[in-house]
Design an enzyme around this catalytic site. Sequence first.
Site, PDB file in Angstrom:
ATOM      1  N   LYS A 283     -49.761  77.917  48.055  1.00  0.00           N
ATOM      2  CA  LYS A 283     -51.352  77.384  48.511  1.00  0.00           C
ATOM      3  C   LYS A 283     -51.438  76.109  47.354  1.00  0.00           C
ATOM      4  O   LYS A 283     -51.874  75.229  47.719  1.00  0.00           O
ATOM      5  CB  LYS A 283     -52.145  78.323  48.225  1.00  0.00           C
TER       6      LYS A 283
ATOM      7  N   MET B 110     -34.680 100.879  81.509  1.00  0.00           N
ATOM      8  CA  MET B 110     -33.156 100.914  81.147  1.00  0.00           C
ATOM      9  C   MET B 110     -32.912 102.221  80.206  1.00  0.00           C
ATOM     10  O   MET B 110     -31.537 102.605  80.421  1.00  0.00           O
ATOM     11  CB  MET B 110     -32.873  99.627  80.597  1.00  0.00           C
TER      12      MET B 110
ATOM     13  N   GLU C  69     -48.667  87.038  65.151  1.00  0.00           N
ATOM     14  CA  GLU C  69     -48.081  85.974  64.674  1.00  0.00           C
ATOM     15  C   GLU C  69     -46.512  86.218  65.487  1.00  0.00           C
ATOM     16  O   GLU C  69     -46.004  85.062  65.671  1.00  0.00           O
ATOM     17  CB  GLU C  69     -47.337  86.138  63.238  1.00  0.00           C
TER      18      GLU C  69
ATOM     19  N   PHE D 289     -51.976  89.527  46.135  1.00  0.00           N
ATOM     20  CA  PHE D 289     -52.738  89.829  47.451  1.00  0.00           C
ATOM     21  C   PHE D 289     -51.867  89.032  48.565  1.00  0.00           C
ATOM     22  O   PHE D 289     -51.979  87.580  48.453  1.00  0.00           O
ATOM     23  CB  PHE D 289     -54.100  89.609  47.489  1.00  0.00           C
ATOM     24  N   GLN D 290     -51.606  89.648  49.541  1.00  0.00           N
ATOM     25  CA  GLN D 290     -50.768  89.079  50.536  1.00  0.00           C
ATOM     26  C   GLN D 290     -49.417  88.149  50.207  1.00  0.00           C
ATOM     27  O   GLN D 290     -49.146  87.071  50.733  1.00  0.00           O
ATOM     28  CB  GLN D 290     -51.689  87.984  51.581  1.00  0.00           C
TER      29      GLN D 290
END
Lengths: 182, 588
Positions: B164, B485, B52, B114-115
């Site tokens: 959802k 760097m 993502e 969940f999630q």
Amino acid sequence: MTKSKSAYSVAGKKEKLDTHIIVVWVDNEAGVLARVVGLFSGRGYNIESLAVAEIDSKLNISRITIVTTGTPQVIDQIKLQLKKLVPVHKVADFKREDKQVIFKEMALFKFVGNNNKRGKALNACKKYNAVILDKTNKSCVIQITALRREIDKMSKNLKKFGLISVSRTGAVAMTRGAETFK
Amino acid sequence: MPKLLSGAEIVFKCLEDQNVEFIFGYPGGAVLPIYDELKNHSSIKHILVRHEQGAGHAAEGYARSSGKPGVVLVTSGPGATNVVTALTDAYMDSVPLVCISGQVPTHLIGTDAFQECDTTGITRPCTKHNWLVKDIKDLSKIIHKAFEVATTGRPGPVLVDIPKDIQFQKTDYPKFKKKNKLNGKVHNHFLQKEIDELVKLMSKSKKPIFYTGGGVINSGPKASELLRELVAATGFPITSTLQGLGCFPGDDNNFLGMLGMHGTYEANNAMHDCDLMINIGARFDDRITGKIDEFSPKSKKVHIDIDPSSINKNIKVDLPIVGDVQSVISSIIKTIKRTKPNFVKSNKQQISKWWEQIGKWREKKSLDYINSNETIKPQYAVQRLYELTKNKDTFITTEVGQHQMWAAQHYKFDKPNRWMTSGGLGTMGYGLPAAVGVQIAHPKKLVVDIAGEASVLMTIQEMSTAVQYNLPIKIFILNNEYMGMVRQWQELLHEKNYSESYTAALPDFVKLAEAYGCVGIRAKTPDELDDKIIEMINTDRPVIFDCLVDKQENCFPMIPSGKPHNQMLLGPKDQEQNKITGKGKTLV
């Protein structure tokens, strides 16, 4: 302690801090207080006290009053950053010394002790619009409204009269006279 | 009775009405109803990323190179937390993103489902605004508002979190009318009085400089055109921040190069010594100002910015002008034409000494380096890449580190929206997915990610995305096996204690390219570099180019920490006389 080696800029000179009362009109929606408070904590601004409640149920507007300290530059940033938040309608800023503005805080004091002590406590509270909210033969609860530093002083001085519990609000503010803040 | 649409259908209706062509995303349980609806909307193409964060950066690359908002679609929980880096990056660099995230059903919110995660809570400090949709009736209004907030004023990312159950529920979709009235958070009400004051300062100034930034690019291509006109009408020198590169031609004589920590000697000295600094769409970032107490001590400062909170945030200015860069510059030009038609002529004499001084600084040739016949110097690699691609309208993205600074110093841009780099947040791993997004927006153009081998490994999985959609992006890795760097700072500031900055086990990038199904090319010596670069350009497939460069090379010039602009550290020759003292170490 050795000096830190990994900071790009050195902090500038410390400037004088002023106390300001910031009033914010916001949409009363979920998370709005978190947005305002998160802005303060995220950018390292200070909150001395906070008061918030809905003031217009039809327009769904809440009024948040925040007492904060900062340099003039920081106070400006606070106002400008607040104005960028989507649910914020307007932002007012008053200096604590401003004579044109009324500031008030409310406190509840609970005293436990004999009649004599409680009488003295009530006496001491009198000049701050004392209201007795609850009374038993051992205790009483007194409400006062005053300035922050007055309540600070009272809650310190009243210990000797059996003050066992203090509950207080943040400051709320309103301008004097007929004008309102646009 | 109007036709009832599900929440998922409404999402797509809104996207269609906002003329969205591409979504960058990754499916998951809490966004399945939206993914189910995808097949019914042929005008919207979904680009499946591999992580993502990649979706977010790809959308950033898309937005920066096209001027349109980037759209991201992710699931709840890990989908949302993975996109946080990209949202923060977009917030820092003012890139318009609209992120739609799935959320667990309303009745499960707060139960550690969940999630589940507090997506609006987590993304509150890294978006301009975010919404949790609790009522299907609010959905369309919120999505349209989200696009408005993301694209108006100072652009930035927004997030809409849709549970959802809301995606399944049905309601009607009112016809969308694009509002002309803005949300009241946009400030473009500068006064003619302010413009007059600025023109007055300009006509008096003997040592003026324009200091321009990403705001010029965000204001649209017209702003860059006007900026060129303004510079031509005044004859003033101009320098640009990292984000502003491309809004003025990099090879123009009035351009002093980039300023700041790794900016040119002439740009930083001109900033320090000027008597009038006109900041157009930049924000006095700490990498620009260095030590604030000694920043440009003798100048009057003018700040043109659309965000009122940028004014006086880091540097106090004498004349703030809050407004959109394009309209402000347009007003300035009109005012000059009206009140001082001979500005350039009358002004030329007045600032001729200033240009003489700038010429002296230029003679230092601060971007020079000692080239080699045996090893490829990274600066040389970027210069060759520039020479071989400059006639092609090339789009460049970068990762973060030395290679990013070398790209900024040696690749000369002459158009806006051709340069995509993570400036504010400094996100390693930005460039590869950003190149994916750029190539989606410009399918026929050459898109090159100038990368470091450490950065690119952070999001290398997006090569798989490039292969899936036949995106012929070129990943040009300046491979020195170090986090360059970090190594440079350790060398200069931490007694050469190279703590954890060497990557002892790197993949074989040519084989890695083949494993992903793209083309791997390796260049080892300066002799073969040009041929290999040409081979890369002529390959119509994604390429990973492993350019083995000098491992010890440092990026100069550099403002050593703790020093003001006029005390820069130049290349290897100059260094001997200019050691960083103990006090300077604190400042990097």
